[in-house]
Design a protein around this motif. Sequence first.
Motif, mmCIF file in Angstrom:
data_model
loop_
_atom_site.group_PDB
_atom_site.id
_atom_site.type_symbol
_atom_site.label_atom_id
_atom_site.label_comp_id
_atom_site.label_asym_id
_atom_site.label_seq_id
_atom_site.Cartn_x
_atom_site.Cartn_y
_atom_site.Cartn_z
ATOM 1 N N GLN A 11 -5.032 29.883 19.204
ATOM 2 C CA GLN A 11 -5.056 28.709 20.062
ATOM 3 C C GLN A 11 -5.052 29.176 21.510
ATOM 4 O O GLN A 11 -4.035 29.655 22.020
ATOM 5 C CB GLN A 11 -3.835 27.815 19.781
ATOM 6 C CG GLN A 11 -3.963 26.403 20.335
ATOM 7 C CD GLN A 11 -4.934 25.543 19.532
ATOM 8 O OE1 GLN A 11 -5.245 25.857 18.385
ATOM 9 N NE2 GLN A 11 -5.427 24.470 20.123
ATOM 10 N N LEU A 12 -6.190 29.078 22.167
ATOM 11 C CA LEU A 12 -6.312 29.522 23.552
ATOM 12 C C LEU A 12 -5.676 28.474 24.456
ATOM 13 O O LEU A 12 -6.104 27.321 24.472
ATOM 14 C CB LEU A 12 -7.785 29.712 23.908
ATOM 15 C CG LEU A 12 -8.103 30.453 25.196
ATOM 16 C CD1 LEU A 12 -7.690 31.917 25.079
ATOM 17 C CD2 LEU A 12 -9.581 30.370 25.516
ATOM 18 N N PRO A 13 -4.618 28.825 25.214
ATOM 19 C CA PRO A 13 -3.919 27.823 26.032
ATOM 20 C C PRO A 13 -4.786 27.312 27.165
ATOM 21 O O PRO A 13 -5.711 27.982 27.625
ATOM 22 C CB PRO A 13 -2.704 28.591 26.564
ATOM 23 C CG PRO A 13 -3.098 30.024 26.517
ATOM 24 C CD PRO A 13 -4.026 30.168 25.339
ATOM 25 N N ALA A 14 -4.469 26.104 27.630
ATOM 26 C CA ALA A 14 -5.193 25.506 28.748
ATOM 27 C C ALA A 14 -4.925 26.299 30.020
ATOM 28 O O ALA A 14 -3.829 26.800 30.242
ATOM 29 C CB ALA A 14 -4.758 24.058 28.929
ATOM 30 N N LEU A 51 -4.529 39.551 20.446
ATOM 31 C CA LEU A 51 -5.010 40.432 19.386
ATOM 32 C C LEU A 51 -4.151 41.680 19.253
ATOM 33 O O LEU A 51 -4.126 42.310 18.189
ATOM 34 C CB LEU A 51 -6.467 40.841 19.660
ATOM 35 C CG LEU A 51 -7.503 39.719 19.626
ATOM 36 C CD1 LEU A 51 -8.892 40.271 19.913
ATOM 37 C CD2 LEU A 51 -7.482 38.983 18.305
ATOM 38 N N SER A 52 -3.431 42.049 20.328
ATOM 39 C CA SER A 52 -2.549 43.214 20.264
ATOM 40 C C SER A 52 -1.121 42.844 19.888
ATOM 41 O O SER A 52 -0.244 43.707 19.822
ATOM 42 C CB SER A 52 -2.545 43.946 21.609
ATOM 43 O OG SER A 52 -1.934 43.150 22.613
ATOM 44 N N GLY A 53 -0.884 41.550 19.640
ATOM 45 C CA GLY A 53 0.456 41.115 19.263
ATOM 46 C C GLY A 53 1.390 40.956 20.439
ATOM 47 O O GLY A 53 2.602 40.866 20.261
ATOM 48 N N GLN A 54 0.847 40.887 21.663
ATOM 49 C CA GLN A 54 1.683 40.810 22.860
ATOM 50 C C GLN A 54 1.747 39.418 23.464
ATOM 51 O O GLN A 54 2.527 39.187 24.385
ATOM 52 C CB GLN A 54 1.139 41.782 23.915
ATOM 53 C CG GLN A 54 1.016 43.211 23.449
ATOM 54 C CD GLN A 54 2.342 43.839 23.085
ATOM 55 O OE1 GLN A 54 3.353 43.597 23.742
ATOM 56 N NE2 GLN A 54 2.365 44.622 22.027
ATOM 57 N N HIS A 55 0.948 38.489 22.976
ATOM 58 C CA HIS A 55 0.917 37.167 23.614
ATOM 59 C C HIS A 55 0.409 36.133 22.610
ATOM 60 O O HIS A 55 -0.591 36.340 21.931
ATOM 61 C CB HIS A 55 -0.015 37.190 24.833
ATOM 62 C CG HIS A 55 -0.328 35.837 25.387
ATOM 63 N ND1 HIS A 55 0.535 35.159 26.220
ATOM 64 C CD2 HIS A 55 -1.396 35.018 25.215
ATOM 65 C CE1 HIS A 55 -0.005 33.991 26.539
ATOM 66 N NE2 HIS A 55 -1.169 33.887 25.943
ATOM 67 N N GLY A 56 1.096 34.994 22.539
ATOM 68 C CA GLY A 56 0.609 33.886 21.737
ATOM 69 C C GLY A 56 0.713 34.134 20.245
ATOM 70 O O GLY A 56 1.138 35.184 19.785
ATOM 71 N N GLU A 57 0.310 33.155 19.500
ATOM 72 C CA GLU A 57 0.372 33.222 18.043
ATOM 73 C C GLU A 57 -1.038 33.278 17.455
ATOM 74 O O GLU A 57 -1.932 32.570 17.912
ATOM 75 C CB GLU A 57 1.116 32.011 17.484
ATOM 76 C CG GLU A 57 2.596 31.968 17.857
ATOM 77 C CD GLU A 57 3.396 33.103 17.250
ATOM 78 O OE1 GLU A 57 3.020 33.562 16.154
ATOM 79 O OE2 GLU A 57 4.377 33.543 17.883
ATOM 80 N N VAL A 58 -1.223 34.135 16.476
ATOM 81 C CA VAL A 58 -2.472 34.179 15.727
ATOM 82 C C VAL A 58 -2.138 34.046 14.254
ATOM 83 O O VAL A 58 -1.039 34.358 13.819
ATOM 84 C CB VAL A 58 -3.249 35.505 15.959
ATOM 85 C CG1 VAL A 58 -3.674 35.631 17.407
ATOM 86 C CG2 VAL A 58 -2.415 36.690 15.545
ATOM 87 N N CYS A 59 -3.081 33.571 13.494
ATOM 88 C CA CYS A 59 -2.907 33.537 12.048
ATOM 89 C C CYS A 59 -4.214 33.968 11.416
ATOM 90 O O CYS A 59 -5.282 33.835 12.005
ATOM 91 C CB CYS A 59 -2.497 32.150 11.563
ATOM 92 S SG CYS A 59 -3.697 30.849 11.923
ATOM 93 N N GLY A 60 -4.143 34.525 10.238
ATOM 94 C CA GLY A 60 -5.335 35.022 9.566
ATOM 95 C C GLY A 60 -5.068 36.375 8.955
ATOM 96 O O GLY A 60 -3.957 36.641 8.478
ATOM 97 N N CYS A 68 0.448 39.642 11.487
ATOM 98 C CA CYS A 68 1.718 39.295 12.109
ATOM 99 C C CYS A 68 1.861 40.172 13.344
ATOM 100 O O CYS A 68 1.095 41.125 13.541
ATOM 101 C CB CYS A 68 2.892 39.506 11.156
ATOM 102 S SG CYS A 68 3.124 41.228 10.663
ATOM 103 N N GLN A 69 2.813 39.842 14.217
ATOM 104 C CA GLN A 69 2.962 40.613 15.447
ATOM 105 C C GLN A 69 3.166 42.096 15.171
ATOM 106 O O GLN A 69 2.615 42.947 15.857
ATOM 107 C CB GLN A 69 4.139 40.071 16.263
ATOM 108 C CG GLN A 69 3.792 38.836 17.076
ATOM 109 C CD GLN A 69 4.860 38.530 18.095
ATOM 110 O OE1 GLN A 69 6.036 38.796 17.888
ATOM 111 N NE2 GLN A 69 4.455 37.955 19.209
#
Length: 216
Positions: A11-14, A51-60, A68-69
């Motif tokens: 989710q790319l923040p505004a 993508l490096s686990g340093q910012h925001g949440e990703v899933c997949g 996971c981070q």
Amino acid sequence: MLRPAYNLHYQLPATTPGAASRAITLRLPANRLSIISGGSAGERSRLLAALSGQHGEVCGQLFGQPACQQSLRQLTCRAGDCAESCRQTLHHYVLQGRQPRGFWWPRHDEHDLQVVELLLRELGLTPLSQQRLCQLDAGSRQLAAVARSLAGAAPIVLLDEPLPDAVQPARRLLLTRLQRLARTGRTIVLSLADAVLAAELADCLLQLDAGSPHAA
């Protein structure tokens, strides 16, 4: 069909008050050069940080395993900046990239030296290898930071706008070399403001304006 390294949702923040956030779906192939273009410099940088686990949440999934981070941080290396005041030689600086995480005492063998020598040759840095970083121009220090990231053991290397101040021929040459290195077993993901060059040289292109990646 190439095996994907990344198969993620983010989710790319505004970037401005009142603007809506954007969902990004990434399917980036392993052992290829993927380029993130479009959007703003901040958006591209935040996506690389995620993508490096340093910012925001990703899933997949990452290499077929749940992302996971912790796994992102173990399997990725995000290039840092090379300090202008650093007095190390370029060769020693890049060689430190071979040092395993968690080890404060350097442990380098003949294979480490061979890897570094190959990288320096591939990136055209061999003539500068014994010079101190503080004696080099900004472009050469940026290349040294790229080489140090590539020297590590992480299978995915993330580069944020490599050689941003370089003239196009130098940047094109670097991307061509990175594309060749990726095919030897590294997955390289980088951000690039130059959309034309990105479309020309990317094995996989992610246009943030469009919101979805496609093969170049």
